[in-house]
Design a protein around this motif. Structure first.
Motif, PDB file in Angstrom:
ATOM      1  N   PRO A   1     -34.836  31.180  34.505  1.00 19.02           N
ATOM      2  CA  PRO A   1     -35.632  31.530  33.320  1.00 19.02           C
ATOM      3  C   PRO A   1     -34.965  30.990  32.050  1.00 19.02           C
ATOM      4  CG  PRO A   1     -34.437  33.452  34.123  1.00 19.02           C
ATOM      5  CD  PRO A   1     -34.171  32.342  35.099  1.00 19.02           C
ATOM      6  N   VAL A   2     -35.744  30.347  31.212  1.00 16.49           N
ATOM      7  CA  VAL A   2     -35.258  29.854  29.924  1.00 16.49           C
ATOM      8  C   VAL A   2     -36.265  30.257  28.851  1.00 16.49           C
ATOM      9  CG1 VAL A   2     -33.995  27.881  30.880  1.00 16.49           C
ATOM     10  CG2 VAL A   2     -36.351  27.594  30.166  1.00 16.49           C
ATOM     11  N   THR A   3     -35.801  30.370  27.636  1.00 16.33           N
ATOM     12  CA  THR A   3     -36.693  30.660  26.521  1.00 16.33           C
ATOM     13  C   THR A   3     -37.075  29.359  25.847  1.00 16.33           C
ATOM     14  OG1 THR A   3     -35.632  32.804  26.176  1.00 16.33           O
ATOM     15  CG2 THR A   3     -36.953  31.937  24.356  1.00 16.33           C
ATOM     16  N   GLU A   4     -38.364  29.148  25.693  1.00 12.72           N
ATOM     17  CA  GLU A   4     -38.880  27.965  25.009  1.00 12.72           C
ATOM     18  C   GLU A   4     -39.677  28.398  23.791  1.00 12.72           C
ATOM     19  OE1 GLU A   4     -41.348  25.520  27.451  1.00 12.72           O
ATOM     20  OE2 GLU A   4     -39.639  24.671  28.524  1.00 12.72           O
ATOM     21  N   ALA A   5     -39.646  27.576  22.763  1.00 13.64           N
ATOM     22  CA  ALA A   5     -40.472  27.789  21.576  1.00 13.64           C
ATOM     23  C   ALA A   5     -40.931  26.432  21.070  1.00 13.64           C
ATOM     24  CB  ALA A   5     -39.696  28.521  20.488  1.00 13.64           C
ATOM     25  N   GLN A   6     -42.119  26.381  20.542  1.00 14.31           N
ATOM     26  CA  GLN A   6     -42.671  25.144  20.019  1.00 14.31           C
ATOM     27  C   GLN A   6     -42.170  24.893  18.596  1.00 14.31           C
ATOM     28  OE1 GLN A   6     -44.739  22.995  21.765  1.00 14.31           O
ATOM     29  NE2 GLN A   6     -44.283  24.338  23.487  1.00 14.31           N
ATOM     30  N   LEU A   7     -41.744  23.666  18.338  1.00 18.17           N
ATOM     31  CA  LEU A   7     -41.397  23.225  16.986  1.00 18.17           C
ATOM     32  C   LEU A   7     -42.497  22.305  16.493  1.00 18.17           C
ATOM     33  CD1 LEU A   7     -37.654  22.153  17.320  1.00 18.17           C
ATOM     34  CD2 LEU A   7     -38.527  24.179  16.175  1.00 18.17           C
ATOM     35  N   THR A   8     -42.893  22.472  15.250  1.00 17.85           N
ATOM     36  CA  THR A   8     -43.841  21.549  14.637  1.00 17.85           C
ATOM     37  C   THR A   8     -43.251  21.071  13.322  1.00 17.85           C
ATOM     38  OG1 THR A   8     -45.029  23.333  13.510  1.00 17.85           O
ATOM     39  CG2 THR A   8     -45.882  22.640  15.645  1.00 17.85           C
ATOM     40  N   LEU A   9     -43.622  19.880  12.941  1.00 22.67           N
ATOM     41  CA  LEU A   9     -43.145  19.326  11.677  1.00 22.67           C
ATOM     42  C   LEU A   9     -44.323  18.662  10.988  1.00 22.67           C
ATOM     43  CD1 LEU A   9     -40.589  18.859   9.963  1.00 22.67           C
ATOM     44  CD2 LEU A   9     -40.442  16.617  11.019  1.00 22.67           C
ATOM     45  N   SER A  10     -44.660  19.167   9.812  1.00 21.90           N
ATOM     46  CA  SER A  10     -45.717  18.576   8.994  1.00 21.90           C
ATOM     47  C   SER A  10     -45.061  18.007   7.753  1.00 21.90           C
ATOM     48  CB  SER A  10     -46.748  19.629   8.585  1.00 21.90           C
ATOM     49  OG  SER A  10     -47.324  20.233   9.713  1.00 21.90           O
ATOM     50  N   PHE A  11     -45.456  16.796   7.373  1.00 22.32           N
ATOM     51  CA  PHE A  11     -44.863  16.218   6.175  1.00 22.32           C
ATOM     52  C   PHE A  11     -45.924  15.551   5.314  1.00 22.32           C
ATOM     53  CE2 PHE A  11     -44.320  13.252   9.652  1.00 22.32           C
ATOM     54  CZ  PHE A  11     -44.709  12.027   9.134  1.00 22.32           C
ATOM     55  N   ASP A  12     -45.607  15.453   4.049  1.00 20.38           N
ATOM     56  CA  ASP A  12     -46.493  14.882   3.051  1.00 20.38           C
ATOM     57  C   ASP A  12     -46.767  13.418   3.387  1.00 20.38           C
ATOM     58  OD1 ASP A  12     -47.434  13.624   0.600  1.00 20.38           O
ATOM     59  OD2 ASP A  12     -46.827  15.460  -0.433  1.00 20.38           O
TER      60      ASP A  12
ATOM     61  N   GLY B   1     -42.358   7.703   8.114  1.00 15.35           N
ATOM     62  CA  GLY B   1     -42.509   8.848   9.003  1.00 15.35           C
ATOM     63  C   GLY B   1     -41.428   8.925  10.059  1.00 15.35           C
ATOM     64  N   GLY B   2     -40.624   7.880  10.203  1.00 15.84           N
ATOM     65  CA  GLY B   2     -39.554   7.881  11.194  1.00 15.84           C
ATOM     66  C   GLY B   2     -38.488   8.922  10.891  1.00 15.84           C
ATOM     67  N   ALA B   3     -38.170   9.127   9.626  1.00 13.67           N
ATOM     68  CA  ALA B   3     -37.121  10.090   9.258  1.00 13.67           C
ATOM     69  C   ALA B   3     -37.504  11.518   9.665  1.00 13.67           C
ATOM     70  CB  ALA B   3     -36.808  10.011   7.765  1.00 13.67           C
ATOM     71  N   PRO B   4     -38.712  11.994   9.366  1.00 15.95           N
ATOM     72  CA  PRO B   4     -39.075  13.337   9.843  1.00 15.95           C
ATOM     73  C   PRO B   4     -39.073  13.421  11.369  1.00 15.95           C
ATOM     74  CG  PRO B   4     -40.546  12.685   8.077  1.00 15.95           C
ATOM     75  CD  PRO B   4     -39.722  11.481   8.432  1.00 15.95           C
ATOM     76  N   GLY B   5     -39.492  12.366  12.041  1.00 14.16           N
ATOM     77  CA  GLY B   5     -39.476  12.371  13.503  1.00 14.16           C
ATOM     78  C   GLY B   5     -38.067  12.463  14.057  1.00 14.16           C
ATOM     79  N   ARG B   6     -37.135  11.742  13.432  1.00 19.34           N
ATOM     80  CA  ARG B   6     -35.734  11.815  13.871  1.00 19.34           C
ATOM     81  C   ARG B   6     -35.150  13.197  13.607  1.00 19.34           C
ATOM     82  NH1 ARG B   6     -36.175   6.635  11.875  1.00 19.34           N
ATOM     83  NH2 ARG B   6     -35.305   7.176   9.836  1.00 19.34           N
ATOM     84  N   LEU B   7     -35.524  13.820  12.485  1.00 20.79           N
ATOM     85  CA  LEU B   7     -35.073  15.180  12.186  1.00 20.79           C
ATOM     86  C   LEU B   7     -35.545  16.149  13.272  1.00 20.79           C
ATOM     87  CD1 LEU B   7     -33.919  17.451  10.355  1.00 20.79           C
ATOM     88  CD2 LEU B   7     -36.157  17.487   9.233  1.00 20.79           C
ATOM     89  N   LEU B   8     -36.806  16.069  13.635  1.00 18.79           N
ATOM     90  CA  LEU B   8     -37.350  16.958  14.655  1.00 18.79           C
ATOM     91  C   LEU B   8     -36.666  16.724  16.004  1.00 18.79           C
ATOM     92  CD1 LEU B   8     -39.395  19.166  15.250  1.00 18.79           C
ATOM     93  CD2 LEU B   8     -41.072  17.383  15.724  1.00 18.79           C
ATOM     94  N   ALA B   9     -36.444  15.488  16.379  1.00 13.30           N
ATOM     95  CA  ALA B   9     -35.769  15.184  17.639  1.00 13.30           C
ATOM     96  C   ALA B   9     -34.336  15.717  17.633  1.00 13.30           C
ATOM     97  CB  ALA B   9     -35.772  13.679  17.897  1.00 13.30           C
ATOM     98  N   ARG B  10     -33.651  15.580  16.511  1.00 16.27           N
ATOM     99  CA  ARG B  10     -32.267  16.066  16.416  1.00 16.27           C
ATOM    100  C   ARG B  10     -32.210  17.589  16.529  1.00 16.27           C
ATOM    101  NH1 ARG B  10     -27.208  15.622  17.621  1.00 16.27           N
ATOM    102  NH2 ARG B  10     -25.762  16.130  15.968  1.00 16.27           N
ATOM    103  N   LEU B  11     -33.109  18.282  15.839  1.00 11.70           N
ATOM    104  CA  LEU B  11     -33.150  19.739  15.928  1.00 11.70           C
ATOM    105  C   LEU B  11     -33.446  20.194  17.355  1.00 11.70           C
ATOM    106  CD1 LEU B  11     -35.014  20.712  12.665  1.00 11.70           C
ATOM    107  CD2 LEU B  11     -32.670  21.294  13.270  1.00 11.70           C
ATOM    108  N   ALA B  12     -34.393  19.544  18.002  1.00 10.11           N
ATOM    109  CA  ALA B  12     -34.726  19.906  19.382  1.00 10.11           C
ATOM    110  C   ALA B  12     -33.531  19.693  20.305  1.00 10.11           C
ATOM    111  CB  ALA B  12     -35.925  19.094  19.860  1.00 10.11           C
ATOM    112  N   ALA B  13     -32.727  18.672  20.039  1.00  9.98           N
ATOM    113  CA  ALA B  13     -31.544  18.420  20.855  1.00  9.98           C
ATOM    114  C   ALA B  13     -30.447  19.455  20.602  1.00  9.98           C
ATOM    115  CB  ALA B  13     -31.007  17.019  20.578  1.00  9.98           C
ATOM    116  N   LEU B  14     -30.344  19.953  19.369  1.00 10.52           N
ATOM    117  CA  LEU B  14     -29.277  20.911  19.023  1.00 10.52           C
ATOM    118  C   LEU B  14     -29.611  22.352  19.378  1.00 10.52           C
ATOM    119  CD1 LEU B  14     -28.240  19.546  15.513  1.00 10.52           C
ATOM    120  CD2 LEU B  14     -26.934  19.397  17.633  1.00 10.52           C
ATOM    121  N   LEU B  15     -30.865  22.723  19.385  1.00 11.59           N
ATOM    122  CA  LEU B  15     -31.227  24.131  19.578  1.00 11.59           C
ATOM    123  C   LEU B  15     -30.792  24.738  20.910  1.00 11.59           C
ATOM    124  CD1 LEU B  15     -34.659  24.380  17.778  1.00 11.59           C
ATOM    125  CD2 LEU B  15     -32.497  25.460  17.121  1.00 11.59           C
TER     126      LEU B  15
END
Length: 83
Positions: free
Chosen positions: A46-57, A63-77
């Motif tokens: 059993p693992v706990t999962e949660a959805q991350l979303t990222l909306s940007f102006d 758009g690559g920078a917000p995508g890299r931020l989201l990927a990095r956070l998902a890797a660290l969490l």
């Protein structure tokens, strides 16, 4: 430019997309955590999962920078001590 973190998980929503206000560049959203089975190569654990979303102006030029931020956070969490 400001960024915001919000959670729809406190109201039980697993997924939602927040929209940035005019003064914000991006909004990172976190949905409700839920326990799901994950295969570790031998058995399901059993693992706990949660959805991350990222909306940007749309005025963010790359758009690559917000995508890299989201990927990095998902890797660290999975290992919060690395944050």
């Amino acid at each position: 430019p400001p960024a915001t973190i919000t959670t729809s998980g406190t109201s039980g929503l697993e997924w939602a997309r927040a929209m940035p206000l005019p003064v914000q560049t991006l909004v990172l959203g976190l949905g409700a955590g839920k326990i799901v089975p994950a295969w570790d190569g031998k058995v399901f654990q059993p693992v706990t999962e949660a959805q991350l979303t990222l909306s940007f102006d749309h005025r963010v030029p790359d758009g690559g920078a917000p995508g890299r931020l989201l990927a990095r956070l998902a890797a660290l969490l999975p290992s919060p001590e690395t944050l």
